[in-house]
Design a protein around this motif. Structure first.
Motif, PDB file in Angstrom:
ATOM      1  N   ASN A 288       0.834  -1.192   0.000  1.00  9.33           N
ATOM      2  CA  ASN A 288       0.000   0.000   0.000  1.00  9.33           C
ATOM      3  C   ASN A 288       0.870   1.243   0.000  1.00  9.33           C
ATOM      4  O   ASN A 288       1.974   1.244   0.550  1.00  9.33           O
ATOM      5  N   THR A 289       0.356   2.291  -0.585  1.00 11.98           N
ATOM      6  CA  THR A 289       0.997   3.596  -0.502  1.00 11.98           C
ATOM      7  C   THR A 289       0.004   4.563   0.105  1.00 11.98           C
ATOM      8  O   THR A 289      -1.092   4.762  -0.437  1.00 11.98           O
ATOM      9  N   ILE A 290       0.393   5.132   1.260  1.00 14.51           N
ATOM     10  CA  ILE A 290      -0.490   6.051   1.972  1.00 14.51           C
ATOM     11  C   ILE A 290       0.144   7.429   1.974  1.00 14.51           C
ATOM     12  O   ILE A 290       1.268   7.605   2.451  1.00 14.51           O
ATOM     13  N   TYR A 291      -0.581   8.389   1.416  1.00 15.95           N
ATOM     14  CA  TYR A 291      -0.125   9.769   1.413  1.00 15.95           C
ATOM     15  C   TYR A 291      -0.802  10.516   2.561  1.00 15.95           C
ATOM     16  O   TYR A 291      -2.006  10.354   2.786  1.00 15.95           O
ATOM     17  N   LEU A 292      -0.031  11.305   3.286  1.00 14.44           N
ATOM     18  CA  LEU A 292      -0.551  12.056   4.422  1.00 14.44           C
ATOM     19  C   LEU A 292      -0.659  13.533   4.050  1.00 14.44           C
ATOM     20  O   LEU A 292       0.355  14.169   3.725  1.00 14.44           O
ATOM     21  N   ASN A 293      -1.878  14.048   4.097  1.00 17.40           N
ATOM     22  CA  ASN A 293      -2.055  15.471   3.879  1.00 17.40           C
ATOM     23  C   ASN A 293      -1.437  16.242   5.043  1.00 17.40           C
ATOM     24  O   ASN A 293      -1.347  15.723   6.159  1.00 17.40           O
ATOM     25  N   PRO A 294      -1.011  17.481   4.827  1.00 20.36           N
ATOM     26  CA  PRO A 294      -0.326  18.226   5.890  1.00 20.36           C
ATOM     27  C   PRO A 294      -1.219  18.488   7.089  1.00 20.36           C
ATOM     28  O   PRO A 294      -2.418  18.754   6.946  1.00 20.36           O
ATOM     29  N   GLY A 295      -0.616  18.412   8.290  1.00 13.02           N
ATOM     30  CA  GLY A 295      -1.353  18.691   9.519  1.00 13.02           C
ATOM     31  C   GLY A 295      -0.905  17.811  10.664  1.00 13.02           C
ATOM     32  O   GLY A 295       0.137  17.142  10.607  1.00 13.02           O
ATOM     33  N   ILE A 296      -1.720  17.788  11.733  1.00 12.87           N
ATOM     34  CA  ILE A 296      -1.398  17.070  12.965  1.00 12.87           C
ATOM     35  C   ILE A 296      -2.109  15.719  12.989  1.00 12.87           C
ATOM     36  O   ILE A 296      -3.319  15.637  12.793  1.00 12.87           O
ATOM     37  N   TYR A 297      -1.329  14.668  13.264  1.00  9.97           N
ATOM     38  CA  TYR A 297      -1.860  13.312  13.378  1.00  9.97           C
ATOM     39  C   TYR A 297      -1.619  12.819  14.798  1.00  9.97           C
ATOM     40  O   TYR A 297      -0.466  12.698  15.232  1.00  9.97           O
ATOM     41  N   VAL A 298      -2.699  12.567  15.541  1.00 13.26           N
ATOM     42  CA  VAL A 298      -2.590  12.008  16.887  1.00 13.26           C
ATOM     43  C   VAL A 298      -2.895  10.517  16.778  1.00 13.26           C
ATOM     44  O   VAL A 298      -4.001  10.124  16.402  1.00 13.26           O
ATOM     45  N   LEU A 299      -1.921   9.678  17.105  1.00 14.67           N
ATOM     46  CA  LEU A 299      -2.046   8.232  16.936  1.00 14.67           C
ATOM     47  C   LEU A 299      -2.084   7.539  18.290  1.00 14.67           C
ATOM     48  O   LEU A 299      -1.266   7.838  19.163  1.00 14.67           O
ATOM     49  N   THR A 300      -3.019   6.621  18.466  1.00  9.16           N
ATOM     50  CA  THR A 300      -3.096   5.849  19.709  1.00  9.16           C
ATOM     51  C   THR A 300      -2.660   4.404  19.517  1.00  9.16           C
ATOM     52  O   THR A 300      -2.540   3.667  20.498  1.00  9.16           O
ATOM     53  N   ARG A 301      -2.445   3.997  18.259  1.00  9.75           N
ATOM     54  CA  ARG A 301      -2.034   2.618  17.982  1.00  9.75           C
ATOM     55  C   ARG A 301      -0.719   2.552  17.211  1.00  9.75           C
ATOM     56  O   ARG A 301      -0.298   1.484  16.786  1.00  9.75           O
ATOM     57  N   GLY A 302      -0.091   3.689  17.030  1.00 10.94           N
ATOM     58  CA  GLY A 302       1.220   3.709  16.411  1.00 10.94           C
ATOM     59  C   GLY A 302       1.188   3.536  14.905  1.00 10.94           C
ATOM     60  O   GLY A 302       0.163   3.714  14.243  1.00 10.94           O
ATOM     61  N   ILE A 303       2.357   3.180  14.381  1.00 11.27           N
ATOM     62  CA  ILE A 303       2.543   2.966  12.946  1.00 11.27           C
ATOM     63  C   ILE A 303       3.203   1.614  12.746  1.00 11.27           C
ATOM     64  O   ILE A 303       4.151   1.261  13.448  1.00 11.27           O
ATOM     65  N   ASN A 304       2.704   0.848  11.776  1.00 14.24           N
ATOM     66  CA  ASN A 304       3.297  -0.451  11.458  1.00 14.24           C
ATOM     67  C   ASN A 304       3.297  -0.630   9.944  1.00 14.24           C
ATOM     68  O   ASN A 304       2.242  -0.778   9.336  1.00 14.24           O
ATOM     69  N   THR A 305       4.478  -0.575   9.361  1.00 11.83           N
ATOM     70  CA  THR A 305       4.582  -0.724   7.911  1.00 11.83           C
ATOM     71  C   THR A 305       5.123  -2.094   7.516  1.00 11.83           C
ATOM     72  O   THR A 305       5.619  -2.277   6.402  1.00 11.83           O
ATOM     73  N   SER A 306       5.018  -3.082   8.422  1.00 13.77           N
ATOM     74  CA  SER A 306       5.568  -4.407   8.140  1.00 13.77           C
ATOM     75  C   SER A 306       4.877  -5.070   6.958  1.00 13.77           C
ATOM     76  O   SER A 306       5.385  -6.029   6.394  1.00 13.77           O
ATOM     77  N   GLY A 307       3.677  -4.566   6.605  1.00 15.25           N
ATOM     78  CA  GLY A 307       2.986  -5.098   5.434  1.00 15.25           C
ATOM     79  C   GLY A 307       3.400  -4.405   4.155  1.00 15.25           C
ATOM     80  O   GLY A 307       2.672  -4.422   3.161  1.00 15.25           O
ATOM     81  N   ASN A 308       4.580  -3.782   4.163  1.00 15.75           N
ATOM     82  CA  ASN A 308       5.137  -3.087   3.000  1.00 15.75           C
ATOM     83  C   ASN A 308       4.322  -1.863   2.613  1.00 15.75           C
ATOM     84  O   ASN A 308       4.176  -1.557   1.425  1.00 15.75           O
TER      85      ASN A 308
END
Length: 424
Positions: A288-308
């Protein structure tokens, strides 16, 4: 029979006495010279220290004026007034102008600093140069041998702005910062801070200088001790350094009341997501390719890119605030844990910072206050390529395994408060 007269004994006592007087005189002269040189050295040391303190104080006075919103002219005046109070009076206030003073010393006030300063041309900084010949016991004041010149520079800038990567755990944690022998780490504009007091708080198995390098003059500061191979450029590896505070402490936490809550990151490939409060993990299975629009991201479950999953920030930059699932409720030590920032797999992560912000950070009211929450706020990188542009990576622990992480740190783009301080 001829009488043999006894041989007359020649006396050397008178001559020997004269030689002793000469030797004693020479010895005393040498002792007097030695004492005089010691006195002169002490006078020069005291004079230099006094002049340096006066230059630092004057530069700081000017920096405070700029910090409070005063003009460059007002900053110069404040610096000169402070130098005058310390006995170094100048007749002219001008950037780069050197003028004689009644007490035999010269004062230069530069705002902005001139050639040779790290902050050359930056009008938020003030440089004060005091020079003059010191009168000593043996050397006349006119001699160049006793001429002293000192300089002090102060200005307003972000605190702790020399660290591109900060591992803040203050406990006795081994590998609070870890670099695997397959890691590629390239840092420009800042070094590494490790707060752990462990004898192997910072551990690097990457001994290839082409694959682990930090741009001079920055290095690696460790509260405990580093183990393994660290770049020797700049400050190199410095052990037993003071712990640094969380650079976000005292700043307001993101207000999720003004953010949209997302329980999914959507579907489609590629896809674009918006700033908000995310109760799900960023990343995903598959390519997957995920583009993030500019701004503030509050995450409660973190980030996991192990699925490429590739994460790429769009123009304007992002501020990712990694926190615990019950945020903004009070953090519960031993119960709440921040989601992990896990950049692994064959993913490509390219994130740029918002103006005056971070790229990645953890909740300052979480594991920094309660270091027993060992997994909270950790950053694990075992991916293909990560590029963080413009700011810092701040986490409880930092684990860099396979892949290439490139950080271009800009000390002027951080959320840390600007405060006046001596700079060089």
């Amino acid at each position: 029979m001829k009488e043999v007269l006894p041989m007359r004994r020649t006396s050397w006592n008178k001559d020997e006495g004269g030689q002793a007087v000469v030797l004693i005189a020479i010895t005393f002269l040498a002792l007097i010279m030695a004492v005089g040189l010691a006195i002169d050295a002490g006078q020069l040391y005291v004079a230099r220290r006094t002049m340096q303190e006066a230059a630092d104080a004057a530069a700081y006075a000017g920096a405070v004026v700029r910090y409070q919103g005063g003009s460059v002219v007002q900053a110069r005046s404040a610096a000169m007034d402070d130098a005058t109070r310390n006995g170094y009076t100048c007749q002219l206030i001008s950037c780069g102008a050197l003028s004689d003073t009644p007490n035999g010393f010269s004062v230069v006030v530069e705002a902005p600093p001139g050639t040779g300063s790290t902050f050359e041309g930056n009008d938020q900084y003030v440089r004060v140069i005091i020079s003059g010949a010191v009168r000593t016991a043996l050397v006349p004041a006119q001699s160049v041998l006793s001429t002293i010149s000192v300089r002090g520079t102060a200005g307003s800038g972000p605190l702790n702005n020399g660290y591109a990567i900060m591992a803040l755990d203050r406990g006795n944690v081994q590998k609070s910062f870890y670099a695997d022998n397959n890691a590629d780490i390239h840092l420009t504009g800042g070094g590494i801070l490790v707060n752990s007091t462990n004898s192997r708080a910072a551990w690097s198995d990457q001994c290839n200088s082409a694959r682990f390098n930090i741009q001079a003059p920055f290095g690696t500061d460790v509260a405990g001790t580093g183990y393994g191979c660290f770049p020797s450029t700049g400050d190199g590896l410095a052990n037993n350094q003071p712990k640094q505070a969380d650079p976000l402490s005292g700043t307001a936490k993101p207000n999720i009341g003004v953010l949209t809550t997302y329980n999914t990151t959507g579907t489609g490939n590629p896809r674009t997501i918006d700033p908000g409060f995310y109760t799900v993990e960023l990343g995903g299975a598959g390519t997957n390719t995920i583009y993030l629009n500019p701004g503030i991201y509050v995450l409660t479950r973190g980030i996991n890119t192990s699925g490429n999953a590739d994460l790429i920030s769009n123009a304007g930059g992002v501020f990712i605030y990694n926190t615990y699932p019950t945020y903004p409720a009070t953090f519960r030590p031993g119960i709440d844990e921040c989601g992990e920032i896990n950049l692994s797999g064959n993913s490509v992560t390219t994130l740029s910072a918002m103006s005056s912000s971070y790229v990645l950070t953890l909740d300052p009211n979480g594991p920094n206050v309660y270091p027993d929450a060992q997994e909270s706020g950790s950053f694990v990188f075992d991916g293909n390529n990560v590029t963080l542009t413009g700011s810092q990576l701040v986490a409880n622990t930092v684990n860099i395994q396979s892949g290439n992480i490139t950080m271009n740190f800009d000390g002027g783009n951080t959320a840390q408060p600007n405060l006046p301080r001596l700079s060089e």
